[in-house]
Scaffold this motif. Structure first.
Motif, PDB file in Angstrom:
ATOM      1  N   SER A  32       0.853  -1.178   0.000  1.00  0.00           N
ATOM      2  CA  SER A  32       0.000   0.000   0.000  1.00  0.00           C
ATOM      3  C   SER A  32       0.886   1.224   0.000  1.00  0.00           C
ATOM      4  O   SER A  32       2.083   1.146   0.203  1.00  0.00           O
ATOM      5  CB  SER A  32      -0.925  -0.013   1.215  1.00  0.00           C
ATOM      6  N   GLY A  33       0.282   2.345  -0.253  1.00  0.00           N
ATOM      7  CA  GLY A  33       1.026   3.580  -0.292  1.00  0.00           C
ATOM      8  C   GLY A  33       1.341   4.001  -1.711  1.00  0.00           C
ATOM      9  O   GLY A  33       0.886   3.388  -2.678  1.00  0.00           O
ATOM     10  N   ALA A  34       2.098   5.059  -1.813  1.00  0.00           N
ATOM     11  CA  ALA A  34       2.467   5.597  -3.120  1.00  0.00           C
ATOM     12  C   ALA A  34       3.914   6.046  -3.073  1.00  0.00           C
ATOM     13  O   ALA A  34       4.459   6.340  -2.018  1.00  0.00           O
ATOM     14  CB  ALA A  34       1.552   6.762  -3.480  1.00  0.00           C
ATOM     15  N   VAL A  35       4.521   6.068  -4.235  1.00  0.00           N
ATOM     16  CA  VAL A  35       5.917   6.495  -4.367  1.00  0.00           C
ATOM     17  C   VAL A  35       6.021   7.453  -5.544  1.00  0.00           C
ATOM     18  O   VAL A  35       5.136   7.528  -6.385  1.00  0.00           O
ATOM     19  CB  VAL A  35       6.866   5.294  -4.584  1.00  0.00           C
ATOM     20  N   THR A  36       7.125   8.178  -5.597  1.00  0.00           N
ATOM     21  CA  THR A  36       7.392   9.059  -6.726  1.00  0.00           C
ATOM     22  C   THR A  36       8.056   8.239  -7.822  1.00  0.00           C
ATOM     23  O   THR A  36       9.073   7.580  -7.589  1.00  0.00           O
ATOM     24  CB  THR A  36       8.310  10.226  -6.307  1.00  0.00           C
ATOM     25  N   MET A  37       7.469   8.306  -9.005  1.00  0.00           N
ATOM     26  CA  MET A  37       7.962   7.517 -10.133  1.00  0.00           C
ATOM     27  C   MET A  37       9.292   8.083 -10.622  1.00  0.00           C
ATOM     28  O   MET A  37       9.398   9.264 -10.927  1.00  0.00           O
ATOM     29  CB  MET A  37       6.932   7.550 -11.268  1.00  0.00           C
ATOM     30  N   PRO A  38      10.327   7.231 -10.714  1.00  0.00           N
ATOM     31  CA  PRO A  38      11.612   7.698 -11.235  1.00  0.00           C
ATOM     32  C   PRO A  38      11.610   7.719 -12.766  1.00  0.00           C
ATOM     33  O   PRO A  38      10.736   7.131 -13.406  1.00  0.00           O
ATOM     34  CB  PRO A  38      12.595   6.640 -10.719  1.00  0.00           C
ATOM     35  N   ASN A  39      12.597   8.377 -13.342  1.00  0.00           N
ATOM     36  CA  ASN A  39      12.787   8.346 -14.793  1.00  0.00           C
ATOM     37  C   ASN A  39      13.607   7.105 -15.109  1.00  0.00           C
ATOM     38  O   ASN A  39      14.761   6.997 -14.732  1.00  0.00           O
ATOM     39  CB  ASN A  39      13.511   9.599 -15.272  1.00  0.00           C
ATOM     40  N   LYS A  43      17.461   3.312 -19.233  1.00  0.00           N
ATOM     41  CA  LYS A  43      18.104   2.351 -18.328  1.00  0.00           C
ATOM     42  C   LYS A  43      17.982   0.933 -18.868  1.00  0.00           C
ATOM     43  O   LYS A  43      17.058   0.601 -19.600  1.00  0.00           O
ATOM     44  CB  LYS A  43      17.449   2.398 -16.941  1.00  0.00           C
ATOM     45  N   ASN A  44      18.897   0.105 -18.449  1.00  0.00           N
ATOM     46  CA  ASN A  44      18.854  -1.323 -18.716  1.00  0.00           C
ATOM     47  C   ASN A  44      17.561  -1.869 -18.093  1.00  0.00           C
ATOM     48  O   ASN A  44      17.189  -1.474 -16.990  1.00  0.00           O
ATOM     49  CB  ASN A  44      20.097  -1.951 -18.083  1.00  0.00           C
ATOM     50  N   GLY A  45      16.881  -2.793 -18.778  1.00  0.00           N
ATOM     51  CA  GLY A  45      15.615  -3.329 -18.298  1.00  0.00           C
ATOM     52  C   GLY A  45      15.711  -3.973 -16.931  1.00  0.00           C
ATOM     53  O   GLY A  45      14.826  -3.796 -16.084  1.00  0.00           O
ATOM     54  N   THR A  79      16.530  -2.263 -23.232  1.00  0.00           N
ATOM     55  CA  THR A  79      16.646  -0.897 -22.728  1.00  0.00           C
ATOM     56  C   THR A  79      15.252  -0.279 -22.666  1.00  0.00           C
ATOM     57  O   THR A  79      14.453  -0.446 -23.594  1.00  0.00           O
ATOM     58  CB  THR A  79      17.533  -0.040 -23.666  1.00  0.00           C
ATOM     59  N   VAL A  80      14.959   0.440 -21.593  1.00  0.00           N
ATOM     60  CA  VAL A  80      13.657   1.081 -21.442  1.00  0.00           C
ATOM     61  C   VAL A  80      13.557   2.253 -22.414  1.00  0.00           C
ATOM     62  O   VAL A  80      14.388   3.158 -22.413  1.00  0.00           O
ATOM     63  CB  VAL A  80      13.435   1.570 -19.992  1.00  0.00           C
ATOM     64  N   ALA A  81      12.510   2.233 -23.263  1.00  0.00           N
ATOM     65  CA  ALA A  81      12.280   3.292 -24.251  1.00  0.00           C
ATOM     66  C   ALA A  81      11.187   4.243 -23.792  1.00  0.00           C
ATOM     67  O   ALA A  81      11.190   5.421 -24.151  1.00  0.00           O
ATOM     68  CB  ALA A  81      11.908   2.689 -25.596  1.00  0.00           C
ATOM     69  N   ALA A  82      10.245   3.756 -22.994  1.00  0.00           N
ATOM     70  CA  ALA A  82       9.133   4.578 -22.484  1.00  0.00           C
ATOM     71  C   ALA A  82       8.573   3.904 -21.241  1.00  0.00           C
ATOM     72  O   ALA A  82       8.817   2.717 -20.998  1.00  0.00           O
ATOM     73  CB  ALA A  82       8.054   4.715 -23.551  1.00  0.00           C
ATOM     74  N   GLN A  83       7.846   4.676 -20.461  1.00  0.00           N
ATOM     75  CA  GLN A  83       7.236   4.128 -19.251  1.00  0.00           C
ATOM     76  C   GLN A  83       5.805   4.626 -19.142  1.00  0.00           C
ATOM     77  O   GLN A  83       5.477   5.709 -19.630  1.00  0.00           O
ATOM     78  CB  GLN A  83       8.058   4.500 -18.020  1.00  0.00           C
ATOM     79  N   SER A  84       4.939   3.811 -18.537  1.00  0.00           N
ATOM     80  CA  SER A  84       3.514   4.132 -18.478  1.00  0.00           C
ATOM     81  C   SER A  84       3.206   5.310 -17.563  1.00  0.00           C
ATOM     82  O   SER A  84       2.214   6.004 -17.770  1.00  0.00           O
ATOM     83  CB  SER A  84       2.709   2.909 -18.045  1.00  0.00           C
ATOM     84  N   VAL A 101      10.174  -1.558 -23.915  1.00  0.00           N
ATOM     85  CA  VAL A 101      11.607  -1.811 -24.042  1.00  0.00           C
ATOM     86  C   VAL A 101      11.996  -2.108 -25.484  1.00  0.00           C
ATOM     87  O   VAL A 101      11.187  -2.583 -26.284  1.00  0.00           O
ATOM     88  CB  VAL A 101      12.049  -2.987 -23.136  1.00  0.00           C
ATOM     89  N   ASP A 102      13.236  -1.781 -25.800  1.00  0.00           N
ATOM     90  CA  ASP A 102      13.839  -2.085 -27.099  1.00  0.00           C
ATOM     91  C   ASP A 102      15.017  -3.008 -26.864  1.00  0.00           C
ATOM     92  O   ASP A 102      15.702  -2.915 -25.842  1.00  0.00           O
ATOM     93  CB  ASP A 102      14.357  -0.812 -27.786  1.00  0.00           C
TER      94      ASP A 102
END
Length: 112
Positions: A32-39, A43-45, A79-84, A101-102
């Motif tokens: 439970s709870g919430a966090v701040t989404m990082p960029n 980055k490597n998957g 490699t991460v190309a985008a995030q939701s 990811v790519d």
């Protein structure tokens, strides 16, 4: 022979009458709870997935999604190309995070 069959079933996690598929996609009840989404873009998957797990996301709340719909067997090769979720936004730990990811390109493997 029966002893080897039982040992093999235990090794591979195959137990008659038991399934692990029932809880796939459901939020983890103890998170439970919430966090701040990082960029995570660039980055490597595997590193991105580890970062999210360290923040408190359960493994079933993180999905690596390649464009060509290939199964991601080794996140470290992607490699991460985008995030939701946008970096800097507050996100529930029960939210499903999708990382587009790519496939990593290794120059020494490609001949032009």
């Amino acid at each position: 022979m029966k002893r080897y069959l039982v040992a093999g079933m235990l090794l591979w996690g195959i137990v008659p009458g038991v399934t692990a598929c029932g809880d796939v996609g459901k939020p983890h009840p103890s998170r439970s709870g919430a966090v701040t989404m990082p960029n995570l873009v660039g980055k490597n998957g595997a590193v991105a997935k580890d970062d999210l797990e360290r923040l408190g996301f359960a493994d079933d709340r993180i999905k690596l999604s390649p464009e060509n719909r290939v199964f991601v067997a080794m996140p470290s090769h992607w490699t991460v190309a985008a995030q939701s979720e946008k970096p800097g936004t507050r996100v529930s730990l029960q939210e499903l995070i999708v990382l587009s990811v790519d496939k990593m390109r290794h120059p020494w493997l490609h001949h032009n």
